[in-house]
Enzyme design. Structure first.
Site: not given
Ligand code: F6R
Length: 615
Positions: A2, A27, A75, A101-102, A485, A489, A492, A508, A610
């Site tokens: 949001c 976001r 969201w 938001n929340g 990581e 990437k 997602e 294993h 985000k």
């Molecule tokens: C993946 C990504 C998320 C954030 C996670 C934590 O590309 O960006 O996995 O790393 O949601 O977010 P922050 O760093 O804002 O606490």
């Protein structure tokens, strides 16, 4: 999650609010709406889907001119992402409009009470109850919207940022926050409230942080803040040093591509200003004394997602340089296992946004147990650094693409700085050893720049794998979090099945996944770490023997891997512990290119946000 914008001033509120929402798109959201106060009424427009849908109805049926408005990108949590559930929500009389938001945890009880008292609620959201509660409190004699907001906030449980307007008070926007982000932007003859500064940075760079349980009222010329009891609170002002253009795409197809390219800068900016002329590390935001840092006997890093993987890298560096035991834990799990914490535990919370609810709740738990908390964060004025004892800011600049890239590298750099600082303070490394590592860190931006310049073969590789149904990533030591990581990437961005494994764990179980032609990325440690290096070279052979297509990331001059690599990506030579800063980059480029070829929305992948402000 949001995005929220509120505006009062001389400009057309609709334009300012919609533009602000556009800057908060990153976001993550699934519907959008605005409410303006005009002609003695609240006027609302909202639509499911992207902002383009809202733009379309605003173009077909423009709202009247107004100098005051609120907007929201939603969201969905309570209720599907439909037009009806989109914010703003209004009360029975259409006098009040609310965005939120929340999650209001007691909304079911509140809603039942409102319905018993004759209100008609038209959406499935928790938010709508707030509009009706405000309606009641105003009807019962509250003299201002601000006073009504204070009364209503005291009835709410859970997390909320609320922004409201009242048709009968057409000069003010009122907002409140608990456990959810909100900042105020202070302009000349205009003021703003928003989820984060990106929404108003093109209008003003002067901002005010809002504390927990505070209500703010903005008019065109004034900002006043009180707590929920109505007592005034001191304003905590700050200047935003991000350039407005930093949040623009600047000719790139995706924000993510731009942010990948900004990584040399993000790393050098995160290193900037941390050293005295004699080469001693100095961390300005470190509000913990050397005495306190010497008392620490355990470090626990907590974070989510990509930030968690940065924490995994931190563990190797912190333990190696300081000999302090370091654990890394998912923030969402941390407080539920009753962790052993005390005054001598340093909890390090890594968060790009500084608003991730899982991480915030974890640091609150740690502080209740009297542990010291240090935040590593990219967002000035956000909640996690504000609630921490110390903070190291990653100066990566705004990151708009949902998937973290430059902030991941900047988080790793900040973790190294913390590790080196602890080693310096506790004397586990000599000054010249710290200085030597710092010299190596300073060479990293050039190494990343080289990888960026030589990225075409990685993109070609991605294009050759558009049909892949599953991609695996393996690594050892600090290469393990890099593998995780790389897989995250790809998942997602491209929505392809991808998994990261510790190379030694393959045998294993996961090796059963390897079939003819399955692409497997292998992150090979520098040869300097000979034992681990040799083990990974053996792992590549095991993988290849089972028919996999091996895509090997190995440093310049490492010829041991050549016979077993179907594809070879060369990495600049760097010290072992620093290798994630270079080995991650081709994996980001690969995921971005593959997702683009598959027609995905790289900057805003489906279902993701985000800033994850719910638990
Ligand atoms: C993946 C990504 C998320 C954030 C996670 C934590 O590309 O960006 O996995 O790393 O949601 O977010 P922050 O760093 O804002 O606490």
């Amino acid at each position: 999650m949001c995005g929220i914008v509120g505006y009062v001033g001389a400009k057309q509120a609709q334009d300012v609010v919609v533009e602000g929402l556009r800057r908060l798109e990153y976001r993550g959201y699934d519907s959008a709406g605005v409410a303006l106060v005009a002609d003695g009424r609240v006027q609302v427009a909202k639509r499911a889907g992207k902002l383009a849908n809202l733009d379309k109805i605003l173009a077909e049926k423009p709202l009247p001119a107004s100098q005051l408005g609120i907007g929201h990108t939603r969201w969905a949590t309570h209720g599907a992402p439909t037009d009806r559930n989109a914010h703003p929500h209004t009360d029975c009389s259409g006098r009040i409009a609310v965005v939120h938001n929340g999650i209001i945890e007691n909304f079911a009880t509140l809603r039942a009470g409102l319905e018993d008292r004759g209100h008609t609620l038209v959406s499935d959201t928790d938010t709508e109850a707030v509009a009706h509660l405000l309606e009641e409190v105003l009807r019962d004699g509250a003299t201002t919207l601000t006073a009504a907001m204070r009364v209503v906030c005291q009835q709410l449980h859970g997390a909320f940022t609320l922004v409201v307007v009242d048709a009968q008070q057409p000069d003010a926007v009122v907002a409140a926050r608990r456990n959810s982000p909100l900042v105020v932007g202070r302009g000349e003859g205009e003021n703003f409230v928003a989820s984060d500064v990106a929404a108003f940075i093109q209008h003003t760079r002067e901002a005010i942080e809002l504390g927990q349980d505070q209500v703010v009222t903005i008019t065109a010329t004034e900002v006043s803040v009180t707590d929920f009891a109505g007592d005034p609170v001191e304003l905590r002002e700050f200047h935003v040093d991000w350039d407005a253009s930093a949040a623009e795409k600047g000719g790139y197809e995706w924000f993510m591509l731009k942010e990948i390219d900004e990584q040399p800068q993000a790393v050098s900016d995160t290193l900037l200003g941390r050293f005295s002329p004699s080469g001693q590390l100095q961390l300005d935001e470190m509000r913990l004394s050397n005495g306190e840092l010497r008392e620490i006997d355990k470090v626990i890093v907590i974070a989510c997602g990509t930030a968690f993987y940065a924490g995994m890298v931190a563990k190797y560096a912190i333990e190696h340089w300081t000999r302090i035991p370091c654990e890394v834990e998912l923030a969402s799990e941390f407080r539920y296992r009753d962790p052993v914490l005390d005054r001598s535990t340093l909890v390090v919370a890594i968060s790009q946004s500084g608003e991730t609810m899982d991480t915030l709740m974890a640091i609150r738990h740690a502080r209740q147990q009297r542990s010291r908390v240090l935040a590593i964060c990219n967002t000035n004025g956000s909640t996690i650094p504000r609630e921490s004892d110390a903070v190291i800011y990653t100066h990566a600049g705004p990151e708009v693409a949902v998937a973290g890239t430059k902030t991941f590298l900047a988080q790793i750099v900040a973790c190294y700085l913390l590790g080196l600082y602890l080693a310096q303070v506790r004397g586990t490394k000599y000054g010249d050893e710290v200085a030597a590592t710092v010299r190596e860190l300073r060479k990293i931006p050039a190494a990343i720049a080289r990888l960026l310049a030589e990225a075409e073969p990685v993109r070609e590789l991605a294009r050759s794998l558009v049909g892949a149904r599953s991609v695996l990533f393996v690594g050892r030591h600090v290469g393990f979090p890099v593998a995780l990581e790389g897989a995250l990437k790809l998942k997602e961005l491209a929505y392809i099945h991808a998994e990261g494994f510790a190379a030694g764990e393959l045998k294993h179980g996961p090796i059963a996944l390897i079939d003819e032609g399955v692409p497997v990325f292998v992150v090979v440690p520098p040869q300097g770490r000979d034992m681990v290096h040799d083990k990974v070279v053996s792992n590549i052979q095991e993988i290849r023997a089972r028919g996999a297509r091996t895509i090997v990331l190995a440093e310049d001059g490492d010829d041991d891997v050549v016979p077993y690599a179907d594809d070879l990506i060369r990495l600049p030579k760097v010290p072992t512990l620093l290798q994630p800063l270079v080995s991650t980059v081709p994996l980001q480029i690969f995921a971005c290119e593959l997702a683009t070829r598959l027609g995905r929305d790289v900057d805003q992948p489906r279902n993701l946000a985000k800033s994850v402000t719910v638990e």
